[in-house]
Structure formats: structure tokens, C-alpha cells
Design a protein around this motif. Sequence first.
Motif, short mmCIF file in Angstrom:
data_model
loop_
_atom_site.label_atom_id
_atom_site.label_comp_id
_atom_site.label_asym_id
_atom_site.label_seq_id
_atom_site.Cartn_x
_atom_site.Cartn_y
_atom_site.Cartn_z
N GLU A 41 0.83 -1.21 0.00
CA GLU A 41 0.00 0.00 0.00
C GLU A 41 0.87 1.26 0.00
N GLN A 42 1.95 1.23 0.76
CA GLN A 42 2.88 2.37 0.75
C GLN A 42 3.47 2.55 -0.64
N LYS A 43 3.82 1.45 -1.27
CA LYS A 43 4.38 1.51 -2.63
C LYS A 43 3.35 2.12 -3.59
N ASP A 44 2.07 1.68 -3.48
CA ASP A 44 1.02 2.21 -4.35
C ASP A 44 0.84 3.71 -4.15
N ILE A 45 0.88 4.17 -2.90
CA ILE A 45 0.76 5.60 -2.62
C ILE A 45 1.95 6.35 -3.19
N MET A 46 3.14 5.82 -2.99
CA MET A 46 4.35 6.46 -3.52
C MET A 46 4.27 6.56 -5.05
N ALA B 41 1.58 6.62 -6.91
CA ALA B 41 0.55 7.59 -7.27
C ALA B 41 1.06 9.02 -7.08
N LEU B 42 1.73 9.27 -5.96
CA LEU B 42 2.28 10.60 -5.71
C LEU B 42 3.38 10.94 -6.71
N PHE B 43 4.20 9.97 -7.04
CA PHE B 43 5.27 10.20 -8.03
C PHE B 43 4.66 10.55 -9.39
N SER B 44 3.64 9.78 -9.80
CA SER B 44 2.98 10.06 -11.09
C SER B 44 2.36 11.44 -11.08
N TYR B 45 1.70 11.77 -9.97
CA TYR B 45 1.07 13.08 -9.85
C TYR B 45 2.13 14.19 -9.89
N GLY B 46 3.20 14.00 -9.12
CA GLY B 46 4.28 15.00 -9.07
C GLY B 46 4.95 15.19 -10.41
N CYS B 47 5.12 14.11 -11.16
CA CYS B 47 5.76 14.21 -12.47
C CYS B 47 4.88 14.94 -13.48
N SER B 48 3.57 14.94 -13.23
CA SER B 48 2.66 15.63 -14.15
C SER B 48 2.64 17.14 -13.90
N LEU B 49 3.26 17.59 -12.81
CA LEU B 49 3.28 19.01 -12.45
C LEU B 49 4.51 19.69 -13.04
N LYS B 50 4.43 20.99 -13.09
CA LYS B 50 5.61 21.78 -13.47
C LYS B 50 6.57 21.75 -12.28
N PRO B 51 7.87 21.77 -12.53
CA PRO B 51 8.84 21.67 -11.43
C PRO B 51 8.64 22.70 -10.33
N ASP B 52 8.25 23.92 -10.66
CA ASP B 52 8.09 24.94 -9.62
C ASP B 52 6.76 24.82 -8.87
N GLU B 53 5.88 23.88 -9.27
CA GLU B 53 4.58 23.70 -8.60
C GLU B 53 4.60 22.53 -7.60
N VAL B 54 5.58 21.64 -7.70
CA VAL B 54 5.58 20.40 -6.93
C VAL B 54 5.48 20.65 -5.42
N ASN B 55 6.39 21.48 -4.87
CA ASN B 55 6.38 21.71 -3.43
C ASN B 55 5.05 22.28 -2.94
N GLU B 56 4.52 23.24 -3.67
CA GLU B 56 3.26 23.87 -3.27
C GLU B 56 2.10 22.88 -3.34
#
Length: 171
Positions: free
Chosen positions: A23-28, A30-45
Amino acid sequence: MNKKEIFISVFHMAESGELTNLEQKDIMNALFSYGCSLKPDEVNEEFKKIRIGLRHLLEQSEKCIDSALNSVEEFHKAIRDVIGKEKSLPIGATIGDDAETIKFIDSLDKDAYNFSQAEKVLGIVRQTIKRHADNGLHSLKTTKISKTEYITRENMIIYYRDYFKKDGWGF
């Protein structure tokens, strides 16, 4: 998978109190996929919004749990009340039978009635009862014992409800 199934899946995870490695792997992932879809300057926010949003979701979920728990407890109490009431009814009566129907059911002291006896109990002319039985009207069924047709106690109750339009759910 619909939202309800997703929530139930999350509830099952919450019951264990921790996430499995899978489950932790699945969350990671999902978050990685979501983060990669963002612009680099938007990730932290955006991740900060997710963190704050999760806290709000947990608070709201706890309120929902409390409300759902109250509702479920009320539901189970109502079921216990119905079962308690049903146990106090005469045999053949059901929840929702009106007082008149319960009085009728209480008055039935035999297991089977011939048409003349049924006439007295029901207050319906014997010939009418016989015609209803012959034509299968008002759910009336008879049982032949020897050469005589009888209406069982159970069928008297069914016939009474059907003939007098009492569905057994009078509340």
C-alpha cells in the motif's frame, strides 16, 4: 471502481492502523505520477496542499465516523424494537398490522375452518367465501380434508388481509 468501493477499501486499510509495504508503494507511485505531471516549480506547493488537505480530510472523516456511528446505532435500536414488537404479536401477525387485524388474528382459535365457520369469523357470507375459494380470489386457498374444504388459519389471515385490503404494513 466507484467512490464507495474506494472509501471502503480505505476504511479497511484504516482498520489495520497502518499501511502495508504494498500500500505504501502504491501511494508512492501515485504521488510520483502526480508529481511528475506538475511543473517543477509547482511540486512543493501542490504536495503541501495535499498534506494540509489530508489533515482536513482526516478531521472531516472523524466527524463522518461519529455521525455514521450514531446513525448505525439508531438503526440497530430500531431493528431491536421491531423484533421485540414482533415477538409480542400473535402467531400470524406482522409488524404493521392494525389493531383490527391483530384482534381478528387473536380470535382465530382453530387450525382450520370450514366455510360456515369462516362465515362467522370473517363476517362474510359463506357463498361469497366459497366463490372466492373456487375462483382463487383474494388469495384464498383451501385444503381438502376428507370431503370437506377447509381454510387453514394461515390462509384465513392472508384472505382477511387481501379481502379487506390490509397489507400488514399499516404504519
